[in-house]
Design a protein around this motif. Structure first.
Motif, short mmCIF file in Angstrom:
data_model
loop_
_atom_site.label_atom_id
_atom_site.label_comp_id
_atom_site.label_asym_id
_atom_site.label_seq_id
_atom_site.Cartn_x
_atom_site.Cartn_y
_atom_site.Cartn_z
N LEU A 152 0.85 -1.09 0.31
CA LEU A 152 -0.03 0.31 -0.03
C LEU A 152 1.00 1.30 0.14
CD1 LEU A 152 -2.32 -1.17 2.14
CD2 LEU A 152 -2.89 -0.95 0.22
N SER A 153 2.22 0.79 0.47
CA SER A 153 2.22 2.52 0.99
C SER A 153 3.80 2.38 -0.32
CB SER A 153 3.20 2.95 2.20
OG SER A 153 4.39 1.10 2.36
N LYS A 154 4.68 1.71 -0.82
CA LYS A 154 5.49 1.26 -1.42
C LYS A 154 6.47 1.75 -1.00
CE LYS A 154 2.97 0.13 -5.33
NZ LYS A 154 1.52 0.92 -4.46
N ILE A 155 6.95 1.03 0.38
CA ILE A 155 7.59 1.50 1.60
C ILE A 155 9.19 0.91 -0.01
CG2 ILE A 155 6.94 2.20 3.56
CD1 ILE A 155 7.37 -0.62 4.47
N SER A 156 10.13 0.40 0.93
CA SER A 156 11.45 -0.22 0.53
C SER A 156 11.51 -1.18 1.04
CB SER A 156 13.11 0.40 0.82
OG SER A 156 13.34 1.14 2.39
N ASP A 157 12.42 -2.37 0.61
CA ASP A 157 12.79 -3.57 0.75
C ASP A 157 13.56 -3.99 2.21
OD1 ASP A 157 11.67 -4.94 -0.82
OD2 ASP A 157 12.83 -6.01 -2.07
N LYS A 158 14.56 -1.94 2.43
CA LYS A 158 14.71 -2.13 3.66
C LYS A 158 13.97 -2.23 5.21
CE LYS A 158 18.68 0.32 6.06
NZ LYS A 158 20.16 1.06 5.99
N CYS A 159 13.10 -1.24 5.09
CA CYS A 159 12.17 -0.75 6.11
C CYS A 159 11.47 -1.85 5.57
CB CYS A 159 11.47 0.56 5.57
SG CYS A 159 10.50 1.19 6.56
N ALA A 160 10.59 -2.80 4.48
CA ALA A 160 10.70 -3.91 5.14
C ALA A 160 10.97 -4.37 5.68
CB ALA A 160 9.41 -4.38 3.89
N HIS A 161 12.18 -4.87 5.81
CA HIS A 161 12.55 -6.14 6.31
C HIS A 161 12.55 -5.66 7.83
CE1 HIS A 161 15.86 -8.49 7.73
NE2 HIS A 161 16.45 -7.04 8.08
N TRP A 219 13.64 -8.88 1.92
CA TRP A 219 12.69 -10.79 1.59
C TRP A 219 13.58 -11.72 1.71
CZ3 TRP A 219 8.77 -9.98 5.27
CH2 TRP A 219 7.72 -8.83 4.55
N ASP A 220 14.46 -11.78 0.80
CA ASP A 220 15.66 -12.98 1.15
C ASP A 220 15.75 -13.67 2.52
OD1 ASP A 220 15.17 -12.64 -1.86
OD2 ASP A 220 17.00 -11.95 -2.33
N VAL A 221 15.97 -13.05 3.66
CA VAL A 221 15.94 -13.08 4.85
C VAL A 221 14.41 -12.93 5.46
CG1 VAL A 221 17.34 -12.25 6.95
CG2 VAL A 221 18.18 -12.20 4.80
N THR A 222 14.36 -14.00 6.10
CA THR A 222 12.70 -13.75 7.37
C THR A 222 13.34 -15.12 8.21
OG1 THR A 222 11.67 -16.61 6.40
CG2 THR A 222 11.59 -14.16 5.23
#
Length: 212
Positions: free
Chosen positions: A58-67, A125-128
């Motif tokens: 919904l927000s298009k935040i970066s993968d870094k922020c999502a991580h 997201w490669d790291v969970t």
């Protein structure tokens, strides 16, 4: 059967998909009963991580922020797990892990403080939680890493490459486990029936969940 003793460390990742299943409470009871300070539970992200994925969409935040948000989601699931069983104790730092270990407690690790302080862990997201559990096992020199999941393949399919390609483990998992000294295992949520007398390698071998 003897309990595990302090020094033989087990890192057990509990998948967020177990939330709401009757098996989850059984596992937590077994871990609390047999830990004797040697079991550290690594929480998955579950519904909390799913919320991060939706927020990113919904927000298009970066993968870094999502991580970073997803690691905080693991904290949330960890707090939930600890609240489900009063015998479980939370820990955020290596010092707190040491304290709970010598108190002979079963530990629920809240990973954000340690993980977000380590810039060597890829922030995408490669790291969970699978890879993060392996990272902790290496950091603490654990003897065993166990991934507890709702769905597992046949034992003959517990090949690391196949598990990665099928999405059973995250894309970075192999990087965190290859050439490491700890054993690595996958258990199905229903496998608790095999561990009612103790969590040990002999029962792991009977279940046959070794990742190769």
């Amino acid at each position: 059967m003897q309990k595990n003793h302090v020094g033989a460390m087990w890192v057990i990742k509990v998948g967020g998909s177990l939330l709401g299943s009757p098996e989850l409470e059984r596992w937590l009871s077994l871990f609390a009963k047999f830990s004797d300070g040697s079991i550290i539970i690594v929480p998955g992200g579950g519904v909390f991580a799913d919320a991060v994925r939706e927020a990113q969409r919904l927000s298009k935040i970066s993968d870094k922020c999502a991580h970073r948000l997803a690691v905080l989601a693991m904290d949330q699931f960890g707090l939930l797990l600890a609240n489900m069983n009063p015998e479980l104790a939370t820990a955020r730092t290596e010092m707190e892990i040491d304290e709970r270990t010598w108190q002979h407690r079963c530990i629920v690790w809240l990973p954000s403080q340690m993980v977000l302080a380590d810039d060597s862990i890829p922030q995408n997201w490669d790291v969970t939680s699978d890879s993060i559990a392996a990272w902790l096992a290496q950091k603490l020199n654990a003897q065993q890493l166990v991934l507890l999941k709702s769905a597992t393949p046949e034992n003959s399919q517990l090949d690391l490459r196949m598990m990665t390609e099928s999405g059973l483990v995250d894309k970075a998992f192999s990087d965190f486990v290859l050439n490491k000294t700890f054993g690595r295992w996958v258990l199905n949520k229903g496998d608790f029936e095999h561990f009612t007398e103790g969590v040990n390698t002999s029962m792991l071998n009977k279940v046959g969940g070794s990742i190769h």
